[in-house]
Design a protein around this motif. Structure first.
Motif, short mmCIF file in Angstrom:
data_model
loop_
_atom_site.label_atom_id
_atom_site.label_comp_id
_atom_site.label_asym_id
_atom_site.label_seq_id
_atom_site.Cartn_x
_atom_site.Cartn_y
_atom_site.Cartn_z
N LEU A 103 67.87 27.08 29.70
CA LEU A 103 66.41 27.03 29.75
C LEU A 103 65.80 28.39 29.46
N PHE A 104 66.34 29.45 30.10
CA PHE A 104 65.72 30.77 29.97
C PHE A 104 66.21 31.56 28.76
N VAL A 105 67.36 31.19 28.19
CA VAL A 105 67.85 31.88 27.00
C VAL A 105 67.38 31.18 25.73
N ARG A 106 67.45 29.86 25.72
CA ARG A 106 67.11 29.10 24.51
C ARG A 106 65.70 28.53 24.55
N GLY A 107 65.15 28.34 25.74
CA GLY A 107 63.88 27.66 25.86
C GLY A 107 62.70 28.50 25.42
N ARG A 108 61.65 27.83 24.96
CA ARG A 108 60.39 28.47 24.59
C ARG A 108 59.28 27.68 25.27
N PHE A 109 58.68 28.27 26.29
CA PHE A 109 57.62 27.58 27.02
C PHE A 109 56.71 28.62 27.66
N PRO A 110 55.48 28.21 27.98
CA PRO A 110 54.51 29.16 28.57
C PRO A 110 54.99 29.69 29.93
N ALA A 111 54.61 30.92 30.23
CA ALA A 111 54.90 31.56 31.52
C ALA A 111 56.40 31.60 31.82
N LYS A 112 57.19 31.80 30.77
CA LYS A 112 58.65 31.83 30.93
C LYS A 112 59.08 32.96 31.86
N ASN A 113 58.51 34.14 31.68
CA ASN A 113 58.86 35.28 32.52
C ASN A 113 58.48 35.05 33.97
N PHE A 114 57.35 34.39 34.17
CA PHE A 114 56.91 34.09 35.54
C PHE A 114 57.92 33.18 36.24
N PHE A 115 58.34 32.13 35.57
CA PHE A 115 59.30 31.20 36.18
C PHE A 115 60.67 31.86 36.37
N TYR A 116 61.00 32.81 35.50
CA TYR A 116 62.26 33.54 35.69
C TYR A 116 62.21 34.37 36.97
N ILE A 117 61.06 34.99 37.22
CA ILE A 117 60.89 35.77 38.45
C ILE A 117 60.94 34.85 39.66
N VAL A 118 60.33 33.67 39.55
CA VAL A 118 60.36 32.70 40.65
C VAL A 118 61.80 32.30 40.96
N MET A 119 62.63 32.16 39.90
CA MET A 119 64.03 31.80 40.11
C MET A 119 64.78 32.90 40.86
N VAL A 120 64.42 34.16 40.61
CA VAL A 120 65.13 35.29 41.22
C VAL A 120 64.67 35.55 42.65
N ILE A 121 63.46 35.15 42.99
CA ILE A 121 62.87 35.47 44.29
C ILE A 121 63.76 35.11 45.49
N PRO A 122 64.44 33.93 45.51
CA PRO A 122 65.27 33.61 46.68
C PRO A 122 66.31 34.66 47.04
N LEU A 123 66.73 35.49 46.06
CA LEU A 123 67.71 36.52 46.36
C LEU A 123 67.16 37.62 47.25
N VAL A 124 65.85 37.85 47.20
CA VAL A 124 65.26 38.94 47.97
C VAL A 124 64.58 38.45 49.24
N ILE A 125 64.55 37.13 49.44
CA ILE A 125 64.00 36.58 50.68
C ILE A 125 65.11 36.56 51.73
N PRO A 126 64.87 37.08 52.93
CA PRO A 126 65.91 37.05 53.97
C PRO A 126 66.37 35.62 54.25
N GLY A 127 67.68 35.48 54.47
CA GLY A 127 68.23 34.16 54.73
C GLY A 127 67.62 33.48 55.93
N VAL A 128 67.23 34.27 56.93
CA VAL A 128 66.59 33.70 58.12
C VAL A 128 65.29 33.00 57.75
N ILE A 129 64.51 33.65 56.87
CA ILE A 129 63.24 33.07 56.45
C ILE A 129 63.47 31.79 55.66
N LEU A 130 64.47 31.79 54.78
CA LEU A 130 64.79 30.58 54.03
C LEU A 130 65.18 29.44 54.95
#
Length: 286
Positions: A99-126
């Protein structure tokens, strides 16, 4: 010559720093592993002699880990959860990579950041967030529609969902990095020769991604197996090994059988990590 003399103290200082750093990392692991073989009821000095009772003995007070039903049950639940999470994470991570390498869609960078966000959220909060959402949804459906959905209560399903929410990010990043190195002209050549897209995917693209998929699956398995903070808030009666060990530690205190489990996990994790390296090295050497 002067520069060489000046660099000698720096070189020795660097070597000393590296040695101290690795000793600092390895000392707790070595201590935990050593006390798993101590012929004593307590994991402490003095050394009472070598024994394998904490692994294989079948009677109290030295009940070994392979005869402790509660620990074995926790090991089984951890294995089931880790396999499920790793399989789902690799599948979704592979689709995310395309999706992120081959796909072409609006706000692609935004959704990529959304995908990465869980890594920086503390596990307790999740864990708390997923628990609140699932519990509120289950309560609403039960109170208003008289519909009781047990899988929304604490249990294996929520544990898998909680771990999947951030482990998928790891697998996505690993597989995405591999896909970016792929030469798309190989696919174009196969398509020009009459191969279908499904066949190209099966015989060219996925074999190229296989080392990254295997490595990502192993990493996902290990991260899931040892996860504690997210799992703690979502676990039900089917407690995985980390929660079982924590409960044993809180009620009974530290015992050599927990050191035996720790040693078993260290060896298993090391072998899986080595397998991951060998898979990638073997593929890259061809």
């Amino acid at each position: 010559m002067l520069a060489q003399n000046r660099s000698t103290p720096f070189l020795w200082g660097f070597r000393l720093y590296v040695a101290v750093f690795f000793v600092f990392l390895a000392s707790p692991l070595i201590a935990a592993g050593a006390f798993a073989f101590n012929d004593s009821l307590f994991p402490a000095l003095p050394w009472q002699g070598f024994t394998l009772d904490w692994f294989f003995n079948d009677t109290e007070p030295k009940l070994g880990m392979f005869h402790d039903r509660r620990l074995l049950r926790g090991l089984y639940y951890s294995f089931v959860i880790a396999v499920t999470v790793s399989a789902l994470s690799v599948f979704v991570g592979t689709t995310n990579a395309f999706l992120f390498v081959r796909g072409r869609f609006p706000a692609k960078n935004f959704f990529y950041i959304v995908m990465v966000i869980p890594l920086v959220i503390p596990g307790v909060i999740l864990g708390i967030s997923i628990l609140v959402l699932a519990s509120d949804t289950a309560n609403y459906l039960e109170n208003n529609l008289d519909l009781e959905l047990e899988f929304l209560r604490p249990g294996i399903f929520l544990v898998v969902l909680g771990q999947f929410s951030f482990i998928t990010t790891i697998t996505s990043l690993v597989i995405t990095a591999r896909l970016k190195k792929f030469d798309e002209t190989m696919e174009e050549a196969a398509l020009n020769l009459g191969a279908s897209r499904a066949r190209v995917l099966r015989t060219i693209t996925l074999p190229f991604l296989r080392p990254a998929m295997i490595a990502a699956g192993i990493v996902a398995f290990l991260v899931s197996f040892e996860n504690f903070n997210t799992t703690l808030f979502l676990v039900g009666s089917e407690a995985p090994l980390t929660i079982t060990m924590y409960d044993r530690m809180a009620k009974v205190g530290s015992t050599p059988v927990l050191n035996a489990v720790s040693f078993f996990l260290m060896v298993g994790s090391g072998l899986l990590a080595l397998l991951s390296i060998l898979v990638q090295r073997d593929k890259s050497s061809r």
